[in-house]
Design a protein around this motif. Structure first.
Motif, short mmCIF file in Angstrom:
data_model
loop_
_atom_site.label_atom_id
_atom_site.label_comp_id
_atom_site.label_asym_id
_atom_site.label_seq_id
_atom_site.Cartn_x
_atom_site.Cartn_y
_atom_site.Cartn_z
N TYR A 117 5.47 4.67 -0.66
CA TYR A 117 6.16 5.59 0.23
C TYR A 117 7.25 6.30 -0.56
CZ TYR A 117 3.94 2.65 3.70
OH TYR A 117 3.02 1.94 4.45
N ARG A 118 7.24 7.64 -0.50
CA ARG A 118 8.29 8.43 -1.17
C ARG A 118 9.03 9.20 -0.09
NH1 ARG A 118 8.77 13.53 -3.93
NH2 ARG A 118 6.61 13.97 -3.42
N PHE A 119 10.32 8.96 0.00
CA PHE A 119 11.17 9.62 0.98
C PHE A 119 11.59 10.95 0.39
CE2 PHE A 119 11.10 5.19 1.81
CZ PHE A 119 11.12 5.07 3.18
N SER A 160 6.60 13.03 9.39
CA SER A 160 8.02 13.19 9.74
C SER A 160 8.44 11.98 10.54
CB SER A 160 8.25 14.46 10.55
OG SER A 160 8.04 15.58 9.73
N VAL A 161 9.45 11.28 10.05
CA VAL A 161 9.95 10.07 10.70
C VAL A 161 11.32 10.39 11.29
CG1 VAL A 161 10.61 7.67 10.36
CG2 VAL A 161 8.70 8.63 9.05
N PRO A 162 11.47 10.25 12.62
CA PRO A 162 12.76 10.54 13.25
C PRO A 162 13.89 9.74 12.61
CG PRO A 162 11.08 10.20 14.92
CD PRO A 162 10.47 9.82 13.60
N GLY A 163 14.97 10.42 12.29
CA GLY A 163 16.12 9.79 11.68
C GLY A 163 16.00 9.55 10.18
N VAL A 164 14.83 9.82 9.61
CA VAL A 164 14.60 9.57 8.19
C VAL A 164 14.20 10.85 7.46
CG1 VAL A 164 13.15 8.32 6.52
CG2 VAL A 164 13.94 7.16 8.59
N GLY A 165 13.38 11.65 8.11
CA GLY A 165 12.87 12.87 7.48
C GLY A 165 11.42 12.70 7.09
N ARG A 166 10.98 13.53 6.17
CA ARG A 166 9.57 13.50 5.76
C ARG A 166 9.35 12.41 4.72
NH1 ARG A 166 6.43 18.44 5.66
NH2 ARG A 166 6.52 18.31 3.40
N VAL A 167 8.23 11.70 4.92
CA VAL A 167 7.87 10.59 4.04
C VAL A 167 6.43 10.79 3.59
CG1 VAL A 167 7.60 8.08 3.83
CG2 VAL A 167 9.43 9.02 5.28
N GLU A 168 6.22 10.72 2.29
CA GLU A 168 4.87 10.81 1.73
C GLU A 168 4.33 9.41 1.51
OE1 GLU A 168 3.39 13.44 -1.80
OE2 GLU A 168 4.00 11.46 -2.60
N ARG A 169 3.13 9.16 2.03
CA ARG A 169 2.49 7.87 1.86
C ARG A 169 1.24 8.03 1.01
NH1 ARG A 169 -0.74 5.72 6.66
NH2 ARG A 169 -2.31 6.90 5.55
N ARG A 170 1.11 7.17 0.01
CA ARG A 170 -0.10 7.12 -0.81
C ARG A 170 -0.66 5.70 -0.73
NH1 ARG A 170 -1.03 11.29 -4.51
NH2 ARG A 170 0.64 12.83 -4.51
N PHE A 171 -1.97 5.61 -0.85
CA PHE A 171 -2.65 4.34 -0.74
C PHE A 171 -3.69 4.24 -1.85
CE2 PHE A 171 -6.43 2.04 0.59
CZ PHE A 171 -5.89 0.84 0.99
#
Length: 133
Positions: free
Chosen positions: A77-79, A50-61
């Protein structure tokens, strides 16, 4: 890809020019013998933050190429709020201690010490060098 690769010698020379005489350069670099990319490849599951001001972000590597001494990888990164996707591709060059020391000497430094990174023993070297000319 060779033309896109990072020029370490030119960077060391630019830092040398910016340092005062007898100035110090301290940096860390990954140890190739640790083979960190093998750990990266096994830890490839998605992470949601959870990123303040952005919402949930999925990160894959994922590791995209291993052509030693170069290892390439991609972060995706998928918002989740709107589905927007951003990717970031990077390539690291894993240089052994002797190669780094040779580059420093060629660029006008004297290596004063090579240490373990205290928070990552066995994973990284910390070089302490001084401008010699």
């Amino acid at each position: 890809m060779e033309g896109e690769r990072y020029d370490v010698g030119r960077t060391l020379q630019s830092i040398h020019a910016a340092l005062r005489p007898e100035g110090h350069l301290v940096f860390e670099t990954r140890r190739p013998d640790h083979r960190a990319w093998q750990e990266w490849a096994t830890d490839a599951g998605p992470v949601i933050r959870s990123v303040p001001g952005v919402g949930r972000v999925e990160r894959r590597f994922r590791v995209t190429a291993i052509d030693l001494p170069f290892v390439s990888f991609r972060f995706t990164y998928r918002f989740l709020a709107d589905g927007a996707v951003v990717t970031s591709d990077s390539t690291l060059r894993f240089r052994d201690r002797d190669e780094v020391e040779s580059s420093l000497t060629a660029a006008g430094y004297r290596v004063l010490d090579v240490r373990e990174a205290p928070d990552r023993p066995g994973r990284e070297f910390v070089f302490v060098a001084r401008r010699t000319s």
